[in-house]
Design an enzyme around this catalytic site. Structure first.
Site, PDB file in Angstrom:
ATOM      1  N   LYS A  43     -13.026 -12.034  56.304  1.00  0.00           N
ATOM      2  CA  LYS A  43     -11.922 -11.124  55.981  1.00  0.00           C
ATOM      3  C   LYS A  43     -11.476 -11.388  54.542  1.00  0.00           C
ATOM      4  O   LYS A  43     -11.139 -12.530  54.191  1.00  0.00           O
ATOM      5  CB  LYS A  43     -10.785 -11.383  56.966  1.00  0.00           C
ATOM      6  CG  LYS A  43      -9.914 -10.191  57.233  1.00  0.00           C
ATOM      7  CD  LYS A  43      -8.963 -10.533  58.365  1.00  0.00           C
ATOM      8  CE  LYS A  43      -7.993  -9.440  58.656  1.00  0.00           C
ATOM      9  NZ  LYS A  43      -6.934  -9.890  59.554  1.00  0.00           N
TER      10      LYS A  43
HETATM   11  C1  E4P Z   1      -5.252  -7.556  61.306  1.00  0.00           C
HETATM   12  O1  E4P Z   1      -6.346  -7.725  60.855  1.00  0.00           O
HETATM   13  C2  E4P Z   1      -4.003  -7.764  60.542  1.00  0.00           C
HETATM   14  O2  E4P Z   1      -4.008  -9.034  59.973  1.00  0.00           O
HETATM   15  C3  E4P Z   1      -2.822  -7.551  61.422  1.00  0.00           C
HETATM   16  O3  E4P Z   1      -3.063  -6.422  62.245  1.00  0.00           O
HETATM   17  C4  E4P Z   1      -1.509  -7.466  60.703  1.00  0.00           C
HETATM   18  O4  E4P Z   1      -0.524  -7.079  61.628  1.00  0.00           O
HETATM   19  P1  E4P Z   1       1.042  -7.265  61.345  1.00  0.00           P
HETATM   20  O5  E4P Z   1       1.479  -6.184  60.396  1.00  0.00           O
HETATM   21  O6  E4P Z   1       1.664  -7.075  62.708  1.00  0.00           O
HETATM   22  O7  E4P Z   1       1.247  -8.628  60.779  1.00  0.00           O
END
Ligand code: E4P
Length: 215
Positions: free
Chosen positions: A87
């Site tokens: 990522k």
């Molecule tokens: C996923 O890959 C993201 O890191 C995540 O969905 C972020 O979500 P949040 O806005 O609830 O922190």
């Protein structure tokens, strides 16, 4: 549409896996910290434990913000397990790193995407997944769903194979709307997945059937 669970909590990952509908996991440094996972060795062991529970892709995020650092971290993460997807944040160095990883056959998830232009760059760099954060857009009064729709249109116009991974999902309607708009994946908290189960008419109908069966 594929369902990923957006957590580093092993019990929740196991519960979603046991439900039989789980296709993968996304994590981020905040989610890892929430589980108290600290230090390189513990982090690595935790990713391995997640990969042991699920069959699908597991996103592991780099924390470097320079090209060389991202490449070093990403190569180490990718070597951990074939299910690991690296990522990478949507910044200039991140786009370069995604292009590098793509050339090496290392799969990537471009994260922190908030505009169609960013999604276009991620796809051109060869990202395997792009993560538009729909809940965080809704939080600042911007329609997150419009972004999913724009990315779908752009990717279809040019045949980009990057998968749209709807992220920052807050509730079951985000999942339904993402599915209607053609997102390839939704990464969700367990609560949003299990909320899809519920309907009062199902509960009422089942109570009636059970009562009649007992007669
Ligand atoms: C996923 O890959 C993201 O890191 C995540 O969905 C972020 O979500 P949040 O806005 O609830 O922190």
């Amino acid at each position: 549409m594929k369902f990923f669970i957006d957590t580093a909590n092993l019990a929740q990952i196991k519960e979603a896996q046991d439900l039989g509908v789980l296709d993968g996991v996304t994590t981020n440094p905040t989610l890892m910290a929430k589980e108290g996972i600290k230090g390189k060795e513990n982090i690595i062991n935790h990713y391995r434990a997640i990969c042991d529970i699920v069959d699908g892709d597991v996103s592991a995020e780099v924390i470097s913000t320079d090209f060389n650092g991202m490449v070093k971290e990403g190569e180490e993460l990718a070597a951990l397990h074939p299910q690991i997807v690296v990522k990478v944040p949507m910044i200039k160095e991140g786009v370069k790193a995604i292009r590098y990883f793509s050339g090496k056959g290392i799969r990537t998830n471009c994260t922190l995407v908030f505009s169609a232009g960013q999604a276009l760059l991620a796809a051109k760099a060869g990202a395997s997944y792009v993560s538009p954060f729909i809940g965080r857009l809704d939080d600042v009064s911007v329609d997150g769903m419009e972004l999913i729709s724009d990315i779908r249109l752009i990717y279809d116009n040019y045949g980009f194979e990057t998968e749209i991974l709807a992220a920052s999902i807050r509730h079951p309607m985000h999942i339904i709307q993402s599915a209607k708009l053609g997102a390839d994946v939704a990464t969700c908290p367990l609560s949003a997945i299990t909320a899809l189960l519920n309907h009062p008419l199902t509960d009422k109908g089942l109570a009636q059937f059970l009562a009649d069966a007992a007669k």
